[in-house]
Design a protein around this motif. Structure first.
Motif, PDB file in Angstrom:
ATOM      1  N   GLU A  35      27.372   5.196  60.195  1.00 55.91           N
ATOM      2  CA  GLU A  35      27.353   5.423  61.478  1.00 55.91           C
ATOM      3  C   GLU A  35      28.127   4.271  62.281  1.00 55.91           C
ATOM      4  OE1 GLU A  35      27.299   7.387  65.062  1.00 55.91           O
ATOM      5  OE2 GLU A  35      27.137   8.257  63.099  1.00 55.91           O
ATOM      6  N   ALA A  36      29.306   4.630  62.980  1.00 53.52           N
ATOM      7  CA  ALA A  36      29.897   3.563  63.610  1.00 53.52           C
ATOM      8  C   ALA A  36      29.818   3.553  65.019  1.00 53.52           C
ATOM      9  CB  ALA A  36      31.411   3.351  63.213  1.00 53.52           C
ATOM     10  N   PHE A  46      20.873   4.624  51.294  1.00 51.60           N
ATOM     11  CA  PHE A  46      21.251   3.747  52.337  1.00 51.60           C
ATOM     12  C   PHE A  46      21.832   4.196  53.449  1.00 51.60           C
ATOM     13  CE2 PHE A  46      21.246   0.712  48.752  1.00 51.60           C
ATOM     14  CZ  PHE A  46      20.674  -0.350  49.266  1.00 51.60           C
ATOM     15  N   LEU A  47      21.371   3.775  54.738  1.00 53.73           N
ATOM     16  CA  LEU A  47      22.182   3.937  55.807  1.00 53.73           C
ATOM     17  C   LEU A  47      22.541   2.638  56.424  1.00 53.73           C
ATOM     18  CD1 LEU A  47      19.493   5.822  58.157  1.00 53.73           C
ATOM     19  CD2 LEU A  47      21.153   6.738  56.682  1.00 53.73           C
ATOM     20  N   LEU A  48      24.073   2.852  56.803  1.00 46.61           N
ATOM     21  CA  LEU A  48      24.802   1.758  57.337  1.00 46.61           C
ATOM     22  C   LEU A  48      25.238   1.928  58.821  1.00 46.61           C
ATOM     23  CD1 LEU A  48      27.238   0.968  54.578  1.00 46.61           C
ATOM     24  CD2 LEU A  48      25.104  -0.223  54.776  1.00 46.61           C
ATOM     25  N   VAL A  49      24.685   0.976  59.533  1.00 48.13           N
ATOM     26  CA  VAL A  49      25.082   1.059  60.953  1.00 48.13           C
ATOM     27  C   VAL A  49      26.028  -0.024  61.428  1.00 48.13           C
ATOM     28  CG1 VAL A  49      24.281   1.055  63.515  1.00 48.13           C
ATOM     29  CG2 VAL A  49      22.778   2.135  61.582  1.00 48.13           C
ATOM     30  N   ASP A  63      30.315   9.547  60.118  1.00 44.49           N
ATOM     31  CA  ASP A  63      31.653   8.627  60.502  1.00 44.49           C
ATOM     32  C   ASP A  63      32.297   8.379  58.951  1.00 44.49           C
ATOM     33  OD1 ASP A  63      31.645   8.670  63.195  1.00 44.49           O
ATOM     34  OD2 ASP A  63      30.504   6.990  63.364  1.00 44.49           O
ATOM     35  N   CYS A  64      31.298   8.017  58.084  1.00 46.36           N
ATOM     36  CA  CYS A  64      31.686   7.864  56.614  1.00 46.36           C
ATOM     37  C   CYS A  64      30.607   8.096  55.678  1.00 46.36           C
ATOM     38  CB  CYS A  64      32.185   6.232  56.678  1.00 46.36           C
ATOM     39  SG  CYS A  64      32.917   6.043  54.857  1.00 46.36           S
ATOM     40  N   TYR A  65      30.915   8.909  54.964  1.00 43.78           N
ATOM     41  CA  TYR A  65      29.985   9.384  53.817  1.00 43.78           C
ATOM     42  C   TYR A  65      30.256   9.097  52.323  1.00 43.78           C
ATOM     43  CZ  TYR A  65      26.959  12.882  51.140  1.00 43.78           C
ATOM     44  OH  TYR A  65      26.433  13.390  50.298  1.00 43.78           O
ATOM     45  N   ARG A  66      29.180   8.523  51.521  1.00 47.61           N
ATOM     46  CA  ARG A  66      29.638   8.526  50.133  1.00 47.61           C
ATOM     47  C   ARG A  66      28.397   9.022  49.425  1.00 47.61           C
ATOM     48  NH1 ARG A  66      32.801   6.007  46.282  1.00 47.61           N
ATOM     49  NH2 ARG A  66      32.114   5.079  44.682  1.00 47.61           N
ATOM     50  N   ARG A  67      28.631  10.128  48.862  1.00 49.65           N
ATOM     51  CA  ARG A  67      27.537  10.855  48.222  1.00 49.65           C
ATOM     52  C   ARG A  67      26.750   9.865  46.990  1.00 49.65           C
ATOM     53  NH1 ARG A  67      29.722  15.858  45.791  1.00 49.65           N
ATOM     54  NH2 ARG A  67      29.826  16.496  47.988  1.00 49.65           N
ATOM     55  N   GLY A  68      25.498  10.179  47.245  1.00 46.07           N
ATOM     56  CA  GLY A  68      24.498   9.381  46.322  1.00 46.07           C
ATOM     57  C   GLY A  68      24.446   7.619  46.825  1.00 46.07           C
TER      58      GLY A  68
END
Length: 317
Positions: A100-101, A140-143, A90-95
């Motif tokens: 996941e939304a 990091f993972l963001l949910v 859903d949204c990715y920022r390298r490093g």
């Protein structure tokens, strides 16, 4: 180094009114959001980035290798039978992170809600593992349950280990209303812009170095005042133990720090007061280094060392 916010006049402790107003507006805007994930998640992340003061996702390019910070980043998912399929982050920022939304319909107080977030976390981890090896896995993972909560998971070794709740299982879930707190926004902003600064092992190493430097300075001053090395070592060991006990609330919060500050120019009175703290401070041991010739060192200790978060030191041992 972490500092007790109640004793440190940092920018977080004295937040600019404009930032508080902006946070309140963000919360009010997203609290009633009830649309689907697809309808709202990109706008939510865009608004969140604005609130945090971090860059917004960039336009995607056809070559995924160029897509370092985008919505809908493509990844190839390998299956056990040798086949593969395409997935989209859903949204990715390298490093930095895989996000996941979702828009979860279950009540937040139910097991169904928790289970839905856990499934989303597992999906995010699958995507993280599917990233090209030369990019590496993000720390990091963001949910995100759009307009409701953000859960944060971390794996700082980036070696394929399991992502775990960050900073701990009790506070990894950030509710929408929590974004009113400047320290929460600062933590999330660091996930975007300097994720490895949040690695507890790095923080612990930094704390260890700074504590060592401070103690060396105090020890040098005490020895220069005529106290033997063994006596100084015993005195500083008692300081360390008492500061740690204060930090984990075996002693009342800031009791030792405030005691040192109050009597830093009255070391004889300080010696008597220290005995009240318990058997760690006996009359003989506390008075040996608490005399007028040591007042400047005691003052230094009172101004600086008690403000360290001594719990951060535990993870190095």
């Amino acid at each position: 180094m972490s500092v007790d916010p109640r004793s440190d006049p940092s920018p977080l402790a004295a937040e600019a009114p404009a930032a508080a107003v902006q946070a309140a507006a963000f919360i009010a805007r997203w609290q009633p959001a009830s649309g689907t994930e697809l309808a709202n998640y990109q706008l939510f992340i865009h608004d969140l980035a604005t609130l945090l003061g971090v860059p917004h996702p960039e336009p995607a390019r056809e070559n995924t290798r160029d897509n370092a910070y985008v919505f809908e980043r493509r990844v190839t998912l390998a299956r056990g039978d040798g086949s593969s399929s395409e997935g989209r982050i859903d949204c990715y920022r390298r490093g930095a992170f895989v996000l996941e939304a979702k828009k979860i319909r279950a009540n937040a107080q139910t097991k169904g809600f928790d289970d839905a977030l856990l499934r989303a976390r597992a999906q995010a981890e699958t995507y993280a593992r599917a990233l090209p090896a030369d990019e590496g896995r993000p720390p990091f993972l963001l949910v995100v349950d759009v307009g409701h909560v953000i859960e944060v998971y971390a794996e700082f070794t980036r070696s394929g280990a399991t992502y775990t709740p960050f900073p701990d299982p009790r506070s990894h879930r950030i509710r929408l209303a929590d974004l009113a707190r400047p320290e929460i926004r600062a933590r999330l902003a660091a996930v975007w812009t300097d994720p490895l600064s949040l690695d507890p092992t790095r923080a612990a190493a930094r704390v260890t170095r700074e504590i060592a430097a401070r103690l060396a300075e105090i020890a040098k001053a005490l020895e220069a005042a005529g106290h033997g090395a063994q006596t100084v070592a015993g005195f500083l060991s008692r300081c360390l133990f008492t500061m740690f006990a204060e930090d984990v609330e075996l002693l009342p919060r800031r009791s030792f720090a405030e005691l040192l500050a109050r009597y830093r120019d009255k070391p004889d009175v300080l010696a008597r007061q220290l005995e009240i703290l318990g058997p760690t401070w006996t009359a003989a041991s506390s008075r040996r280094c608490s005399r007028p010739s040591c007042s400047s060192s005691t003052a230094s200790c009172s101004r600086n060392a008690p403000r360290c978060r001594w719990t951060a030191r535990r993870s190095t041992g």
